[in-house]
Scaffold this motif. Sequence first.
Motif, PDB file in Angstrom:
ATOM      1  N   ARG A  72       0.909  -1.098   0.166  1.00 47.91           N
ATOM      2  CA  ARG A  72      -0.005   0.025  -0.120  1.00 47.91           C
ATOM      3  C   ARG A  72       0.860   1.370   0.028  1.00 47.91           C
ATOM      4  O   ARG A  72       0.654   2.246   0.807  1.00 47.91           O
ATOM      5  CB  ARG A  72      -0.843  -0.069   1.143  1.00 47.91           C
ATOM      6  N   GLY A  73       1.676   1.383  -0.859  1.00 45.48           N
ATOM      7  CA  GLY A  73       2.823   2.411  -0.985  1.00 45.48           C
ATOM      8  C   GLY A  73       3.841   2.760  -0.038  1.00 45.48           C
ATOM      9  O   GLY A  73       4.530   3.632  -0.074  1.00 45.48           O
ATOM     10  N   LEU A  74       3.981   1.749   0.963  1.00 49.81           N
ATOM     11  CA  LEU A  74       4.944   1.600   1.917  1.00 49.81           C
ATOM     12  C   LEU A  74       5.907   0.671   1.350  1.00 49.81           C
ATOM     13  O   LEU A  74       5.789  -0.441   1.545  1.00 49.81           O
ATOM     14  CB  LEU A  74       4.522   1.446   3.496  1.00 49.81           C
ATOM     15  N   LEU A  75       7.305   1.360   1.475  1.00 48.47           N
ATOM     16  CA  LEU A  75       8.446   0.338   0.971  1.00 48.47           C
ATOM     17  C   LEU A  75       9.044   0.144   2.361  1.00 48.47           C
ATOM     18  O   LEU A  75       9.487   1.017   3.038  1.00 48.47           O
ATOM     19  CB  LEU A  75       9.397   1.339   0.076  1.00 48.47           C
ATOM     20  N   THR A  76       9.600  -1.121   2.646  1.00 49.51           N
ATOM     21  CA  THR A  76      10.178  -1.607   3.636  1.00 49.51           C
ATOM     22  C   THR A  76      11.260  -1.984   3.083  1.00 49.51           C
ATOM     23  O   THR A  76      11.463  -3.049   2.292  1.00 49.51           O
ATOM     24  CB  THR A  76       9.370  -2.620   4.541  1.00 49.51           C
ATOM     25  N   VAL A  77      12.633  -1.801   3.822  1.00 52.71           N
ATOM     26  CA  VAL A  77      13.844  -2.394   3.571  1.00 52.71           C
ATOM     27  C   VAL A  77      14.413  -3.036   4.883  1.00 52.71           C
ATOM     28  O   VAL A  77      14.491  -2.413   5.843  1.00 52.71           O
ATOM     29  CB  VAL A  77      14.965  -1.467   2.881  1.00 52.71           C
ATOM     30  N   GLN A  78      14.468  -4.379   4.805  1.00 49.15           N
ATOM     31  CA  GLN A  78      15.076  -4.901   5.966  1.00 49.15           C
ATOM     32  C   GLN A  78      16.268  -5.873   5.382  1.00 49.15           C
ATOM     33  O   GLN A  78      16.170  -6.635   4.577  1.00 49.15           O
ATOM     34  CB  GLN A  78      14.098  -6.067   6.514  1.00 49.15           C
ATOM     35  N   ALA A  79      17.200  -6.005   6.320  1.00 54.17           N
ATOM     36  CA  ALA A  79      18.390  -6.663   6.297  1.00 54.17           C
ATOM     37  C   ALA A  79      19.247  -7.219   7.452  1.00 54.17           C
ATOM     38  O   ALA A  79      18.989  -6.669   8.215  1.00 54.17           O
ATOM     39  CB  ALA A  79      19.193  -6.170   5.192  1.00 54.17           C
ATOM     40  N   LYS A  80      19.969  -8.271   7.203  1.00 52.18           N
ATOM     41  CA  LYS A  80      20.986  -8.636   8.204  1.00 52.18           C
ATOM     42  C   LYS A  80      22.273  -8.532   7.550  1.00 52.18           C
ATOM     43  O   LYS A  80      22.415  -9.197   6.488  1.00 52.18           O
ATOM     44  CB  LYS A  80      20.503  -9.983   8.618  1.00 52.18           C
ATOM     45  N   GLY A  81      23.062  -7.938   8.323  1.00 53.02           N
ATOM     46  CA  GLY A  81      24.702  -7.774   7.925  1.00 53.02           C
ATOM     47  C   GLY A  81      25.357  -8.331   8.830  1.00 53.02           C
ATOM     48  O   GLY A  81      25.218  -8.539   9.929  1.00 53.02           O
ATOM     49  N   LYS A  82      26.557  -8.715   8.317  1.00 51.80           N
ATOM     50  CA  LYS A  82      27.685  -9.448   8.932  1.00 51.80           C
ATOM     51  C   LYS A  82      29.002  -9.080   8.352  1.00 51.80           C
ATOM     52  O   LYS A  82      28.919  -9.023   7.127  1.00 51.80           O
ATOM     53  CB  LYS A  82      27.515 -10.787   9.507  1.00 51.80           C
ATOM     54  N   SER A  83      29.879  -9.033   9.123  1.00 53.25           N
ATOM     55  CA  SER A  83      31.539  -8.742   8.660  1.00 53.25           C
ATOM     56  C   SER A  83      31.650 -10.012   7.826  1.00 53.25           C
ATOM     57  O   SER A  83      31.656 -11.181   8.183  1.00 53.25           O
ATOM     58  CB  SER A  83      32.191  -8.138   9.508  1.00 53.25           C
ATOM     59  N   TYR A  94      19.031  -4.379   9.746  1.00 52.03           N
ATOM     60  CA  TYR A  94      18.693  -2.886   9.192  1.00 52.03           C
ATOM     61  C   TYR A  94      17.285  -2.983   8.949  1.00 52.03           C
ATOM     62  O   TYR A  94      16.664  -4.103   8.740  1.00 52.03           O
ATOM     63  CB  TYR A  94      19.444  -2.785   8.100  1.00 52.03           C
ATOM     64  N   TYR A  95      16.766  -1.743   9.203  1.00 46.12           N
ATOM     65  CA  TYR A  95      15.217  -1.483   8.945  1.00 46.12           C
ATOM     66  C   TYR A  95      15.057  -0.091   8.576  1.00 46.12           C
ATOM     67  O   TYR A  95      15.654   0.775   9.452  1.00 46.12           O
ATOM     68  CB  TYR A  95      14.427  -2.060  10.155  1.00 46.12           C
ATOM     69  N   ARG A  96      14.199  -0.055   7.529  1.00 53.41           N
ATOM     70  CA  ARG A  96      13.718   1.527   7.247  1.00 53.41           C
ATOM     71  C   ARG A  96      12.565   1.207   6.248  1.00 53.41           C
ATOM     72  O   ARG A  96      12.447   0.414   5.510  1.00 53.41           O
ATOM     73  CB  ARG A  96      15.132   2.304   6.724  1.00 53.41           C
ATOM     74  N   GLN A  97      11.678   2.274   6.637  1.00 52.32           N
ATOM     75  CA  GLN A  97      10.311   2.339   5.758  1.00 52.32           C
ATOM     76  C   GLN A  97      10.128   3.629   5.096  1.00 52.32           C
ATOM     77  O   GLN A  97      10.636   4.730   5.685  1.00 52.32           O
ATOM     78  CB  GLN A  97       9.204   1.885   6.466  1.00 52.32           C
TER      79      GLN A  97
END
Length: 127
Positions: free
Chosen positions: A56-67, A83-86
């Motif tokens: 519904r027009g909401l872009l969500t970016v989720q990720a797991k990062g590691k070295s 990481y999380y951002r909308q």
Amino acid sequence: MGQKDISVSSDNKGREETRDFFIRPAVDIFESDEGLTLMADLPGVTKENLQIDIDRGLLTVQAKGKSHVLGEPVRREFLHGSYYRQFQLPDEIDSEKIAADVKDGVLTLLLPKAEAAKPRRIEIMTS
């Protein structure tokens, strides 16, 4: 591009509250006549542990990062973790044509404008 065009959502309606710690990745957003380009720093993130959704027009970016570097860190300035951002996308974005690429810990999202939203020149007819 101003904050009015794409903004971080603070609306948590319908979302389950968690106590997980998330890193809010830094982003740069550029606007052209063709659309928006969003670049996000996601150190240690690969395609396999990155999730991008639109609802519904909401872009969500989720990720797991590691070295991915072997050895013990001597100095560490990049945060690795979840990481999380909308972002609330403007109506003029054609969500069916959004493309994503991640390379060297940088996510690039191409958010094209719908044809009707692109600037165009009106040809003047003479009669």
